[in-house]
Design an enzyme around this catalytic site. Structure first.
Site, mmCIF file in Angstrom:
data_model
loop_
_atom_site.group_PDB
_atom_site.id
_atom_site.type_symbol
_atom_site.label_atom_id
_atom_site.label_comp_id
_atom_site.label_asym_id
_atom_site.label_seq_id
_atom_site.Cartn_x
_atom_site.Cartn_y
_atom_site.Cartn_z
ATOM 1 N N LEU A 1 4.567 5.491 7.429
ATOM 2 C CA LEU A 1 3.975 4.205 7.077
ATOM 3 C C LEU A 1 4.999 3.413 6.255
ATOM 4 O O LEU A 1 5.605 3.964 5.329
ATOM 5 C CB LEU A 1 2.699 4.411 6.251
ATOM 6 C CG LEU A 1 1.972 3.103 5.953
ATOM 7 C CD1 LEU A 1 1.270 2.588 7.205
ATOM 8 C CD2 LEU A 1 0.958 3.278 4.835
ATOM 9 N N LYS B 1 -1.600 1.963 10.105
ATOM 10 C CA LYS B 1 -2.426 2.540 9.032
ATOM 11 C C LYS B 1 -3.817 2.810 9.597
ATOM 12 O O LYS B 1 -4.798 2.114 9.306
ATOM 13 C CB LYS B 1 -2.452 1.605 7.814
ATOM 14 C CG LYS B 1 -2.802 2.322 6.508
ATOM 15 C CD LYS B 1 -2.383 1.502 5.316
ATOM 16 C CE LYS B 1 -2.952 1.998 3.998
ATOM 17 N NZ LYS B 1 -2.699 3.385 3.646
ATOM 18 N N TYR C 1 -6.962 0.340 8.204
ATOM 19 C CA TYR C 1 -7.424 0.037 6.850
ATOM 20 C C TYR C 1 -6.283 -0.372 5.932
ATOM 21 O O TYR C 1 -5.109 -0.272 6.299
ATOM 22 C CB TYR C 1 -8.185 1.238 6.277
ATOM 23 C CG TYR C 1 -7.302 2.401 5.842
ATOM 24 C CD1 TYR C 1 -6.674 3.217 6.763
ATOM 25 C CD2 TYR C 1 -7.082 2.653 4.487
ATOM 26 C CE1 TYR C 1 -5.865 4.268 6.351
ATOM 27 C CE2 TYR C 1 -6.270 3.700 4.062
ATOM 28 C CZ TYR C 1 -5.666 4.500 5.001
ATOM 29 O OH TYR C 1 -4.861 5.520 4.585
ATOM 30 N N GLU D 1 7.318 11.847 5.207
ATOM 31 C CA GLU D 1 6.636 11.200 4.076
ATOM 32 C C GLU D 1 5.569 12.140 3.541
ATOM 33 O O GLU D 1 5.299 13.193 4.111
ATOM 34 C CB GLU D 1 6.019 9.865 4.511
ATOM 35 C CG GLU D 1 4.919 10.015 5.560
ATOM 36 C CD GLU D 1 4.243 8.700 5.946
ATOM 37 O OE1 GLU D 1 4.356 7.710 5.207
ATOM 38 O OE2 GLU D 1 3.583 8.686 7.000
HETATM 39 O O1 PSZ Z 1 -5.403 5.630 -3.856
HETATM 40 C C1 PSZ Z 1 -4.599 6.350 -3.245
HETATM 41 O O2 PSZ Z 1 -4.480 7.565 -3.437
HETATM 42 C C2 PSZ Z 1 -3.713 5.725 -2.228
HETATM 43 S S1 PSZ Z 1 -3.652 4.065 -2.054
HETATM 44 C C3 PSZ Z 1 -2.521 4.148 -0.824
HETATM 45 C C4 PSZ Z 1 -2.225 5.427 -0.546
HETATM 46 C C5 PSZ Z 1 -2.891 6.344 -1.352
HETATM 47 N N1 PSZ Z 1 -1.328 5.837 0.412
HETATM 48 C C6 PSZ Z 1 -0.643 4.954 1.259
HETATM 49 C C7 PSZ Z 1 0.409 5.655 2.058
HETATM 50 C C8 PSZ Z 1 0.059 6.580 3.071
HETATM 51 O O3 PSZ Z 1 -1.239 6.851 3.298
HETATM 52 C C9 PSZ Z 1 1.076 7.209 3.817
HETATM 53 C C10 PSZ Z 1 0.738 8.193 4.878
HETATM 54 N N2 PSZ Z 1 2.366 6.914 3.592
HETATM 55 C C11 PSZ Z 1 2.732 6.049 2.632
HETATM 56 C C12 PSZ Z 1 1.774 5.413 1.836
HETATM 57 C C13 PSZ Z 1 2.227 4.441 0.786
HETATM 58 O O4 PSZ Z 1 1.912 3.131 1.184
HETATM 59 P P1 PSZ Z 1 1.616 1.983 0.136
HETATM 60 O O5 PSZ Z 1 2.770 1.956 -0.795
HETATM 61 O O6 PSZ Z 1 1.530 0.760 0.967
HETATM 62 O O7 PSZ Z 1 0.344 2.334 -0.555
#
Ligand code: PSZ
Length: 289
Positions: free
Chosen positions: A202, A146, A32, A178
């Site tokens: 990620l 992802k 996703y 992370e």
């Molecule tokens: O709306 C939300 O709460 C969101 S939108 C994206 C996320 C949360 N998280 C992305 C994510 C992740 O799930 C993990 C395990 N590591 C890092 C990240 C950050 O990724 P980006 O910056 O691409 O969203």
């Protein structure tokens, strides 16, 4: 009325249904993306779609559309739903087939779904910062994909939530990886440090924006593994994600970081991040800095 994208068609969201034997539903067999919208414009959409293709390839799913087609369909969906500030969620699964761990053979089409969510910028948290807990990273070893399989992330986030915290900072032994849904940064002797993008985390799109901002603005930055001890001694800690942007972390396991307020480098990066958003999406009305 709200609309959703299902396999290339924009339909009423209430009519967007998938089969009980969709492999996403049964196995989490899919990937996703979440794309941020500011002022009715998609932020870093090319980067998100590139990662979407890479995640799909990583589990052997070939997307049924080109990146250009996807961009156009997402934009059409955004317009239909008149989304100005929020997220587009999209996922693709290996499709619907009789339940079997083995991938289906023949021409089973992937299921691709997208819909929009209104989400305002979390300005309060961006200003005041958030609390976090520490938790062992129990996830699999392909966190660069992802994947829809988020159980490890969910268990970590739930634990944080039950302790009144926003995020769970995960670590494998002494190494910080992370957050449950974010990347983690520390500031040490004025240098910004975050885990290198490998199979253990990620590769966050927001993380990469922040790295570029550091490099272009003479803020010393390192991508390397850092330890729990370094986290404990950090001058500043912040996290990043598509929705959380550059979010100060002001307390970890009950212990205050940088006297419990957002630090100067964090604030500098928040300001640079907002400028980058404004460059791509137009002026923001409400700002952190
Ligand atoms: O709306 C939300 O709460 C969101 S939108 C994206 C996320 C949360 N998280 C992305 C994510 C992740 O799930 C993990 C395990 N590591 C890092 C990240 C950050 O990724 P980006 O910056 O691409 O969203």
């Amino acid at each position: 009325m709200e609309f959703a994208l299902l396999n290339g068609s924009i339909i009423k969201r209430s009519e967007a249904k998938v089969d009980v034997e969709d492999r996403g539903y049964q196995f989490g067999d899919g990937v996703y993306e979440v794309i941020r919208i500011y002022n009715g414009k998609m932020f870093t959409v090319a980067e998100h779609l590139k990662r979407f293709v890479k995640s799909a390839e990583g589990i052997g799913i070939t997307l049924p559309f080109t990146t250009l087609q996807l961009t156009e369909m997402l934009e059409e969906l955004r317009i239909k739903n008149n989304l100005q500030t929020g997220n587009i969620y999209m996922q693709v699964t290996r499709g619907t087939a009789p339940r079997n761990h083995v991938f289906p053979t023949g021409d089973v089409a992937p299921t691709l779904v997208a819909y929009t969510i209104k989400v305002v910028r979390p300005l309060e948290n961006l200003k005041s910062g958030v609390k976090a807990i520490l938790t062992e990273d129990i996830r699999w070893l392909r966190c660069d994909i992802k994947s829809l399989n988020l159980l490890g992330n969910l268990l970590a986030k739930q634990k944080a939530s039950e302790q009144g915290c926003f995020e769970a900072i995960q670590h494998r032994g002494q190494d910080v990886t992370e957050g449950s849904s974010s990347n983690i940064f520390i500031v040490k002797n004025g240098t910004v440090i975050t885990h290198e993008s490998n199979h253990l985390i990620l590769k966050g799109i927001t993380k990469d924006v922040i790295l570029d901002l550091c490099n272009n603005n003479d803020i010393p930055v390192q991508e390397r593994t850092f330890s729990l001890a370094e986290l404990d001694e950090a001058e500043e800690v912040f996290l990043s994600s598509t929705t959380a942007e550059v979010m100060p972390v002001i307390e970890i396991n009950g212990k205050k970081i940088s006297a419990g307020v957002s630090g100067p480098i964090t604030q500098k990066l928040q300001n640079l991040f907002e400028k980058e958003v404004e460059k791509q999406c137009g002026l923001l009305v409400d700002k952190v800095i």
